[in-house]
Design a protein around this motif. Structure first.
Motif, PDB file in Angstrom:
ATOM      1  N   ALA A 130      -8.511   8.013  -3.643  1.00 27.49           N
ATOM      2  CA  ALA A 130      -9.190   7.400  -4.615  1.00 27.49           C
ATOM      3  C   ALA A 130      -8.117   6.693  -5.549  1.00 27.49           C
ATOM      4  O   ALA A 130      -8.578   5.439  -5.915  1.00 27.49           O
ATOM      5  N   ILE A 131      -7.225   7.502  -5.930  1.00 28.58           N
ATOM      6  CA  ILE A 131      -6.154   6.695  -6.817  1.00 28.58           C
ATOM      7  C   ILE A 131      -5.484   5.509  -6.076  1.00 28.58           C
ATOM      8  O   ILE A 131      -5.372   4.513  -6.547  1.00 28.58           O
ATOM      9  N   ASP A 146       5.237   6.411 -10.164  1.00 27.15           N
ATOM     10  CA  ASP A 146       5.313   5.637  -8.985  1.00 27.15           C
ATOM     11  C   ASP A 146       4.242   6.636  -7.963  1.00 27.15           C
ATOM     12  O   ASP A 146       4.840   7.691  -7.211  1.00 27.15           O
ATOM     13  N   ASN A 147       3.030   6.304  -7.972  1.00 25.77           N
ATOM     14  CA  ASN A 147       2.184   6.947  -7.226  1.00 25.77           C
ATOM     15  C   ASN A 147       2.396   6.933  -5.820  1.00 25.77           C
ATOM     16  O   ASN A 147       1.836   8.088  -5.035  1.00 25.77           O
ATOM     17  N   GLN A 148       2.557   5.920  -5.244  1.00 30.36           N
ATOM     18  CA  GLN A 148       3.161   5.724  -3.875  1.00 30.36           C
ATOM     19  C   GLN A 148       4.128   6.814  -3.492  1.00 30.36           C
ATOM     20  O   GLN A 148       3.917   7.501  -2.181  1.00 30.36           O
ATOM     21  N   VAL A 149       4.860   7.338  -4.221  1.00 31.66           N
ATOM     22  CA  VAL A 149       5.805   8.236  -3.944  1.00 31.66           C
ATOM     23  C   VAL A 149       5.475   9.727  -4.359  1.00 31.66           C
ATOM     24  O   VAL A 149       5.323  10.491  -3.650  1.00 31.66           O
ATOM     25  N   THR A 150       4.854   9.698  -5.450  1.00 36.54           N
ATOM     26  CA  THR A 150       4.790  11.102  -6.137  1.00 36.54           C
ATOM     27  C   THR A 150       3.415  11.720  -5.405  1.00 36.54           C
ATOM     28  O   THR A 150       3.572  13.060  -5.302  1.00 36.54           O
ATOM     29  N   LEU A 151       2.520  10.906  -5.320  1.00 32.40           N
ATOM     30  CA  LEU A 151       1.096  11.525  -4.604  1.00 32.40           C
ATOM     31  C   LEU A 151       1.136  11.987  -3.450  1.00 32.40           C
ATOM     32  O   LEU A 151       0.775  13.326  -3.205  1.00 32.40           O
ATOM     33  N   PRO A 152       1.786  11.450  -2.440  1.00 38.31           N
ATOM     34  CA  PRO A 152       1.993  12.046  -1.122  1.00 38.31           C
ATOM     35  C   PRO A 152       3.087  13.178  -0.962  1.00 38.31           C
ATOM     36  O   PRO A 152       2.651  14.288  -0.367  1.00 38.31           O
ATOM     37  N   GLU A 153       3.840  13.238  -2.170  1.00 35.51           N
ATOM     38  CA  GLU A 153       4.652  14.366  -2.274  1.00 35.51           C
ATOM     39  C   GLU A 153       3.886  15.790  -2.749  1.00 35.51           C
ATOM     40  O   GLU A 153       4.059  16.841  -2.338  1.00 35.51           O
ATOM     41  N   GLU A 154       3.104  15.472  -3.806  1.00 40.42           N
ATOM     42  CA  GLU A 154       2.209  16.423  -4.289  1.00 40.42           C
ATOM     43  C   GLU A 154       1.423  17.025  -3.142  1.00 40.42           C
ATOM     44  O   GLU A 154       1.113  18.267  -3.209  1.00 40.42           O
ATOM     45  N   VAL A 155       0.619  16.171  -2.390  1.00 40.67           N
ATOM     46  CA  VAL A 155      -0.160  16.741  -1.270  1.00 40.67           C
ATOM     47  C   VAL A 155       0.672  17.398  -0.171  1.00 40.67           C
ATOM     48  O   VAL A 155       0.147  18.566   0.183  1.00 40.67           O
ATOM     49  N   TRP A 156       1.769  17.129   0.025  1.00 41.04           N
ATOM     50  CA  TRP A 156       2.634  17.788   1.033  1.00 41.04           C
ATOM     51  C   TRP A 156       2.824  19.187   0.378  1.00 41.04           C
ATOM     52  O   TRP A 156       2.924  20.208   1.035  1.00 41.04           O
ATOM     53  N   ARG A 207      -7.913  20.299  -8.887  1.00 40.28           N
ATOM     54  CA  ARG A 207      -8.660  20.144 -10.030  1.00 40.28           C
ATOM     55  C   ARG A 207      -7.977  19.103 -10.942  1.00 40.28           C
ATOM     56  O   ARG A 207      -8.677  18.226 -11.460  1.00 40.28           O
ATOM     57  N   HIS A 208      -6.783  19.273 -11.249  1.00 41.99           N
ATOM     58  CA  HIS A 208      -5.848  17.985 -12.019  1.00 41.99           C
ATOM     59  C   HIS A 208      -5.845  16.816 -11.475  1.00 41.99           C
ATOM     60  O   HIS A 208      -6.060  15.763 -11.955  1.00 41.99           O
ATOM     61  N   LEU A 209      -5.450  16.805  -9.824  1.00 41.83           N
ATOM     62  CA  LEU A 209      -5.633  15.771  -9.068  1.00 41.83           C
ATOM     63  C   LEU A 209      -6.713  15.035  -9.336  1.00 41.83           C
ATOM     64  O   LEU A 209      -7.138  13.833  -9.507  1.00 41.83           O
TER      65      LEU A 209
END
Length: 290
Positions: A130-131, A146-156, A207-209
């Motif tokens: 969604a983000i 930089d969501n394109q980098v940070t968010l995939p790393e967070e999911v990983w 939940r924060h995500l």
């Protein structure tokens, strides 16, 4: 169907070289074969090649030497082409399985997780989707992080910990008796508490995500409203003239002022929603899992 009821997608370490990541992502079935130890089946073209001389002998008995030579040549060519094609395909499969085994620690499959962990990972993936698909993300309004980098790393990072938690859940179920002898409950409780604490921490992270995703969705909605209002704002003078020409009383002045204020008000609301989204992202990523 509620998308959160779907199983999670494969998660691959975003830090891998891009070509390796893309090759692993393009063939999840090979990741499963590597995980389960399944080997590709041998080529069926070899059997056909083995049968060529026997087919030629049969053709010689039935139709003579010339017929046997023609039939054997045709069948031999078909068998050779089939064998070459199958061999090339199997070589690619073996390469992919070898690559998947080499990077076995760098991906998480849905089947690596128990059901509660699968649901939690799917929620994290849906929030990130969604983000990253939002208009305000594509337009760069929330690009301070930089969501394109940070968010995939967070999911990983979440996926890795969920896989470990799932394995420890399974081990815990095997080792801890369903019915504990009297007086031993306290001896086992710290282990159960440790698993519960890990689950609670990861659930809070997800939940924060999701809160970040809600803030971004809110910013998207306000942004779309702002765009429409800007289209109308370009025609504000026309509306003001209409009121001035038709409403001949004190209300006309108030309507004119309201028209001029609306665009500014929605702009402020949009800026506040983007600021809130950035603040939520900052709170989420202030304590990274890495």
């Amino acid at each position: 169907m509620d998308p959160r009821a779907l199983p999670p997608r494969v998660v691959i370490d975003p830090a891998l070289p891009r070509d390796v990541w893309a090759r692993l992502w393009s063939g999840p079935q090979f990741l499963r074969m590597a995980r389960t130890g399944v080997e590709p089946k041998a080529s069926g073209g070899r059997v056909l090649l083995f049968l060529v001389p026997w087919i030629a002998m049969l053709a010689y008995v039935v139709g003579g030497a010339s017929s046997a030579a023609i039939i054997a040549g045709i069948i031999g060519l078909i068998a050779l082409l089939r064998y070459a094609g199958v061999a090339a395909g199997q070589h690619d499969v073996r390469q992919r399985i070898r690559l998947a085994r080499q990077y076995a620690a760098h991906y998480v499959l849905p089947e690596d997780l128990d059901y509660p962990c699968q649901r939690l990972l799917r929620r994290a993936q849906d929030a990130v989707d969604a983000i990253l698909s939002s208009t305000v993300q594509r337009a760069g309004f929330i690009d301070t992080i930089d969501n394109q980098v940070t968010l995939p790393e967070e999911v990983w990072q979440i996926a890795q910990r969920l896989a470990r938690l799932s394995a420890m859940h399974a081990e815990h179920r095997r080792l801890v008796p369903r019915v504990l002898p009297s007086g031993l409950e306290d001896a086992f409780r710290p282990y159960t508490t440790a698993l519960d604490a890990a689950w609670t921490s990861l659930a809070r992270r997800v939940r924060h995500l999701e809160e970040y995703a809600r803030q971004v969705t809110r910013a998207d909605q306000v942004y779309h409203a702002h765009q429409r209002l800007e289209t109308l704002a370009a025609r504000t003078p026309d509306y003001q003239r209409l009121i001035a020409d038709t409403v001949r009383d004190d209300l006309a002045h108030r309507h004119i002022r309201e028209l001029g204020e609306q665009a500014r008000q929605v702009r402020r609301l949009f800026e506040e929603s983007v600021l809130q989204a950035r603040r939520t992202a900052g709170e989420l990523l202030r304590t990274p899992l890495t």
